[in-house]
Design a protein around this motif. Sequence first.
Motif, PDB file in Angstrom:
ATOM      1  N   MET A 320       0.806  -1.227   0.000  1.00  0.00           N
ATOM      2  CA  MET A 320       0.000   0.000   0.000  1.00  0.00           C
ATOM      3  C   MET A 320       0.832   1.267   0.000  1.00  0.00           C
ATOM      4  O   MET A 320       0.316   2.356   0.244  1.00  0.00           O
ATOM      5  CB  MET A 320      -0.916  -0.018   1.233  1.00  0.00           C
ATOM      6  CG  MET A 320      -1.950  -1.129   1.167  1.00  0.00           C
ATOM      7  SD  MET A 320      -3.025  -1.157   2.599  1.00  0.00           S
ATOM      8  CE  MET A 320      -1.998  -2.035   3.772  1.00  0.00           C
ATOM      9  N   THR A 321       2.135   1.149  -0.233  1.00  0.00           N
ATOM     10  CA  THR A 321       2.966   2.358  -0.211  1.00  0.00           C
ATOM     11  C   THR A 321       3.719   2.539  -1.530  1.00  0.00           C
ATOM     12  O   THR A 321       3.911   1.591  -2.291  1.00  0.00           O
ATOM     13  CB  THR A 321       3.981   2.325   0.968  1.00  0.00           C
ATOM     14  OG1 THR A 321       4.637   1.054   0.974  1.00  0.00           O
ATOM     15  CG2 THR A 321       3.310   2.542   2.292  1.00  0.00           C
ATOM     16  N   ASP A 322       4.157   3.774  -1.770  1.00  0.00           N
ATOM     17  CA  ASP A 322       4.863   4.062  -3.026  1.00  0.00           C
ATOM     18  C   ASP A 322       6.241   3.418  -3.051  1.00  0.00           C
ATOM     19  O   ASP A 322       6.670   2.900  -4.076  1.00  0.00           O
ATOM     20  CB  ASP A 322       5.014   5.583  -3.204  1.00  0.00           C
ATOM     21  CG  ASP A 322       3.672   6.261  -3.376  1.00  0.00           C
ATOM     22  OD1 ASP A 322       2.942   5.867  -4.299  1.00  0.00           O
ATOM     23  OD2 ASP A 322       3.344   7.157  -2.578  1.00  0.00           O
ATOM     24  N   VAL A 323       6.940   3.528  -1.907  1.00  0.00           N
ATOM     25  CA  VAL A 323       8.259   2.906  -1.800  1.00  0.00           C
ATOM     26  C   VAL A 323       8.270   2.121  -0.485  1.00  0.00           C
ATOM     27  O   VAL A 323       7.667   2.552   0.504  1.00  0.00           O
ATOM     28  CB  VAL A 323       9.391   3.974  -1.780  1.00  0.00           C
ATOM     29  CG1 VAL A 323      10.762   3.324  -1.601  1.00  0.00           C
ATOM     30  CG2 VAL A 323       9.366   4.803  -3.069  1.00  0.00           C
ATOM     31  N   GLY A 324       8.924   0.984  -0.474  1.00  0.00           N
ATOM     32  CA  GLY A 324       8.977   0.200   0.761  1.00  0.00           C
ATOM     33  C   GLY A 324      10.297  -0.505   0.917  1.00  0.00           C
ATOM     34  O   GLY A 324      11.000  -0.785  -0.070  1.00  0.00           O
ATOM     35  N   PHE A 325      10.657  -0.786   2.168  1.00  0.00           N
ATOM     36  CA  PHE A 325      11.835  -1.602   2.441  1.00  0.00           C
ATOM     37  C   PHE A 325      11.472  -2.566   3.564  1.00  0.00           C
ATOM     38  O   PHE A 325      10.906  -2.160   4.588  1.00  0.00           O
ATOM     39  CB  PHE A 325      13.035  -0.740   2.857  1.00  0.00           C
ATOM     40  CG  PHE A 325      14.293  -1.530   3.052  1.00  0.00           C
ATOM     41  CD1 PHE A 325      15.091  -1.869   1.974  1.00  0.00           C
ATOM     42  CD2 PHE A 325      14.667  -1.959   4.326  1.00  0.00           C
ATOM     43  CE1 PHE A 325      16.262  -2.623   2.141  1.00  0.00           C
ATOM     44  CE2 PHE A 325      15.831  -2.706   4.513  1.00  0.00           C
ATOM     45  CZ  PHE A 325      16.626  -3.041   3.410  1.00  0.00           C
ATOM     46  N   THR A 326      11.782  -3.823   3.354  1.00  0.00           N
ATOM     47  CA  THR A 326      11.498  -4.838   4.368  1.00  0.00           C
ATOM     48  C   THR A 326      12.773  -5.612   4.673  1.00  0.00           C
ATOM     49  O   THR A 326      13.436  -6.096   3.747  1.00  0.00           O
ATOM     50  CB  THR A 326      10.425  -5.819   3.829  1.00  0.00           C
ATOM     51  OG1 THR A 326       9.212  -5.104   3.662  1.00  0.00           O
ATOM     52  CG2 THR A 326      10.182  -6.956   4.802  1.00  0.00           C
ATOM     53  N   GLY A 327      13.104  -5.698   5.966  1.00  0.00           N
ATOM     54  CA  GLY A 327      14.293  -6.445   6.361  1.00  0.00           C
ATOM     55  C   GLY A 327      14.120  -7.928   6.038  1.00  0.00           C
ATOM     56  O   GLY A 327      13.024  -8.469   6.177  1.00  0.00           O
TER      57      GLY A 327
END
Length: 373
Positions: A320-327
Amino acid sequence: MSLNHVRPWRNIHRRKSRQIMVGDVAVGGDAPIAVQTMTNTLTTDVAATVAQVQAAAEAGADIVRVSVPDEASSKALKEIVRESPVPIVADIHFHYRRGIEAAEAGAACLRINPGNIGDEKRVKEVIKAARDHNCSIRIGVNAGSLEKHLLEKYGEPCPEAMVESGLEHIRILQDNDFHEFKISVKASDVFLSAAAYQGIAEATDAPIHLGITEAGGLVSGTIKSAIGLGNLLWMGIGDTIRVSLSADPVEEVKVGYEILKSLGLRHRGVNIISCPSCARQGFDVIKTVEALEQRLEHIKTPMSLSIIGCVVNGPGEALMTDVGFTGGGAGSGMVYLAGKASHKMSNDQMIDHIVEEVEKKAAELDAAQEAAE
Ligand code: SF4
């Protein structure tokens, strides 16, 4: 209605109010809810005051208020207005002369209670100055300074007394055929403020300036304001807001925006969605978010960024976001663009990389917006 019309459970139906102008900023009607703050420098220190106005405007303030307690401040106001990128409201108490001087100095609005500035002749002079100089007026009722006759009638500051005070001031302006006004009924008590605002919202169609007065320091004042203003805004009440904090005006602006952003009423800059972090985190979420908040302050384009410690919630939030980072473990994580997994990135390079991705996305969104206009 808010910008959330795609999801009806997020809709806020704004109270219908008349629209007035504060300089070139529309307040009321369907205009975006304006964010205000107030300088806390000596008004006579023009350089310091202008610097504070500019910093507040840079942080997103639409309107800034400046106190005008004496004649020297009226003189300084003229220079401040000239240098200011946003309309200036002059805060006047009791002195009708200051009101006239501020209107002449180019204030876009006078915060003045017409019932408290003396006899009818003086009131008329101030209203004439406001009219002659295209200056609107904010009636600023405050629970701490209610008129004596109302305190005698009601025994203590209460919502009814505050509404009655507001209506008395309104009547004076209307009797003088002056309609470019907005009104606030502030108290430091959240319950009293909320009840008074609901009362005045029913009793008039004037635009409403919301605020919880003397709310406190950065943390306590933010919470108090978020509860008080948040509830009223959620009910659809409020056309402009000022969060009062014993803190830098820039903080007031940021908190004001965050309240409006939480309710989907205005959007500005990067909305960071981040997890609180726990033993599962694949990178230091707290330090990363702190760094990104600073590094992304210059972005004004409304957009979203998710920074999530692990795959428990990361992919879902990234959707649901424009940019994302997931560990993801092993010293790297996954970068998501427009909700889709895009590429891996090592933890030690991810802050610079996310800043670049956000800047790229902001430019893209700005270009699309321009093309649509
Ligand atoms: S998303 Fe993962 S790291 Fe973040 S709080 Fe939840 S479980 Fe912990």
